[in-house]
Write an enzyme that holds these catalytic residues in place. Structure first.
Site, mmCIF file in Angstrom:
data_model
loop_
_atom_site.group_PDB
_atom_site.id
_atom_site.type_symbol
_atom_site.label_atom_id
_atom_site.label_comp_id
_atom_site.label_asym_id
_atom_site.label_seq_id
_atom_site.Cartn_x
_atom_site.Cartn_y
_atom_site.Cartn_z
ATOM 1 N N THR A 23 -41.662 17.998 -31.926
ATOM 2 C CA THR A 23 -40.264 18.426 -31.865
ATOM 3 C C THR A 23 -39.422 17.163 -31.697
ATOM 4 O O THR A 23 -39.782 16.256 -30.959
ATOM 5 C CB THR A 23 -40.022 19.517 -30.788
ATOM 6 O OG1 THR A 23 -38.740 20.081 -30.998
ATOM 7 C CG2 THR A 23 -40.128 19.001 -29.379
ATOM 8 N N CYS A 29 -33.252 19.898 -23.299
ATOM 9 C CA CYS A 29 -34.293 20.891 -23.542
ATOM 10 C C CYS A 29 -35.634 20.330 -23.051
ATOM 11 O O CYS A 29 -35.776 19.126 -22.843
ATOM 12 C CB CYS A 29 -34.405 21.200 -25.022
ATOM 13 S SG CYS A 29 -32.880 21.814 -25.766
ATOM 14 N N HIS A 46 -40.161 24.612 -27.438
ATOM 15 C CA HIS A 46 -38.926 23.844 -27.234
ATOM 16 C C HIS A 46 -37.958 24.758 -26.465
ATOM 17 O O HIS A 46 -37.282 25.600 -27.051
ATOM 18 C CB HIS A 46 -38.361 23.449 -28.598
ATOM 19 C CG HIS A 46 -37.156 22.562 -28.532
ATOM 20 N ND1 HIS A 46 -36.927 21.582 -29.455
ATOM 21 C CD2 HIS A 46 -36.113 22.504 -27.686
ATOM 22 C CE1 HIS A 46 -35.786 20.960 -29.171
ATOM 23 N NE2 HIS A 46 -35.273 21.517 -28.101
#
Lengths: 162, 203
Positions: A23, A29, A46
């Protein structure tokens, strides 16, 4: 042929060796991984927000730490990962802006994401073996399903493996 | 209210705010830098929160993000994001350096970027305030330079609290060099209603 599986924002994916999961640009996040070193099955979520119950519009379960990690856990178990061998790693949860005023609570969501992820993993009985969270920079992460290595890349820093 | 129900009219209103705001910003920057500056009509993008990381192109590309809180009649925050080339161009113009100067930003440069961000943000806010008749006050600017996706995760999360959609105004201004920037307004839930009501938009 090993594949690099991309996980988007508020998204989760699973994979198996020789694949890897990635990711890009985690800010506040959190990138939470689950990995079974024997079956070499891994998963990456995520996570954007800590708590699905605090929000009305919570249809995307991958967006939240509580529901997203649960879903990831269910998926890797279904693929054949062992509950006992499963280990977790957490990266991200940065504070991108040093805000001090009223918006501080929402800006500090990074730390709350990391804490909510720890809490959820504890509840599932999954051991957290490594963590690279907090501070003030973005991270691109890659989970190698061959080894369980979690590589973290940040701007102006050497890649780090946890 | 849900952003999914946002009408075309609201998009038009945002576009108009973007237009006036870019106009204000252009004038302010032109007078500060002493250069002739032109602008393009901005575009309003409506997207899924999960797509936001890649909204500006390469997710890993370095960008400059300037974040401000807004308060009084409208509460929330706003962000202005520009690419590194645009930031270098603006700082070099302000510091009267050669355009080809591309060294890392030092403390003075960062402070200059904050100030430019402040001017741009205030230009948009005064457009919004003029159209809605509301008093809006920005905080001091906060700055971050990092991967686009990491910077954009901040507005994505703020929109994510309300729903699955986000709104972004993309703008370009400049003369021989076009500064490319995006502007994101993140009012809290109550403030959305206030903005819409003050504009006479019936949902």
């Amino acid at each position: 042929m090993a594949e690099v599986i991309k996980v988007g924002m508020a998204d989760l994916k699973t994979g198996k060796a020789p694949d890897s999961l990635t990711t890009i640009g985690l800010g506040s996040c959190c990138g939470v991984t689950l990995y079974d070193p024997v079956s070499k099955i891994g998963g990456l979520a995520h996570v954007m927000l800590p708590d699905s119950t605090a929000i009305k519009n919570n249809s995307n379960i991958a967006k939240f730490a509580d529901t997203g990690i649960q879903e990831l856990y269910d998926q890797v178990i279904k693929l054949g990962a062992s509950k006992i061998r499963l280990v977790a790693k957490i990266a991200g949860g940065a504070k991108m802006f040093e805000v001090s005023g009223a918006a501080a609570a929402t800006i500090n969501v990074g730390e709350r994401n990391a804490q909510a992820s720890r809490d959820k993993l504890k509840q599932l009985g999954v051991k957290i073996v490594a963590e690279d969270t907090g501070l003030n920079y973005g991270r691109t992460v890659i989970l190698d399903c061959n080894t369980g290595d979690y590589t973290i890349k940040a701007v102006g820093k050497d890649p780090k493996v946890i | 209210m849900n952003l999914e129900n946002v009408s075309d009219m609201y998009c038009d209103v945002l576009k108009e705010i973007g237009n006036i705001g870019a106009g204000n910003a252009t004038t302010a920057i032109a007078s500060m830098l002493g250069v002739k500056v032109d602008m393009k009509v901005p575009s309003v993008k409506f997207m899924d929160v999960s797509e936001m990381g890649g909204a500006l192109g390469d997710e890993e590309a370095m960008v400059v993000g300037i974040f401000l809180e807004v308060e009084l009649d409208i509460n929330g925050s706003m962000m202005f994001i520009m690419d590194m080339d645009s930031a270098h161009f603006l700082v070099n113009s302000l510091m009267m350096r050669d355009k080809s100067y591309m060294e890392d930003f030092d403390e003075m440069d960062l402070s200059a970027i904050k100030e430019i961000g402040n001017i741009i943000a205030a230009s948009y806010l005064s457009a919004l305030s003029g159209l809605t008749g509301m008093t809006i006050s920005p905080s001091v600017p906060y700055l971050a330079i990092d991967m686009a996706a990491a910077i954009l995760s901040v507005p994505a999360i703020q929109f994510g609290v309300m729903g699955d959609n986000a709104l972004m105004i993309q703008t370009e201004f400049g003369d021989d060099y076009q500064v490319k920037g995006s502007f994101i307004l993140m009012p809290d839930e109550d403030s959305y209603d206030k903005i819409l009501k003050s504009l006479g938009v019936v949902m």
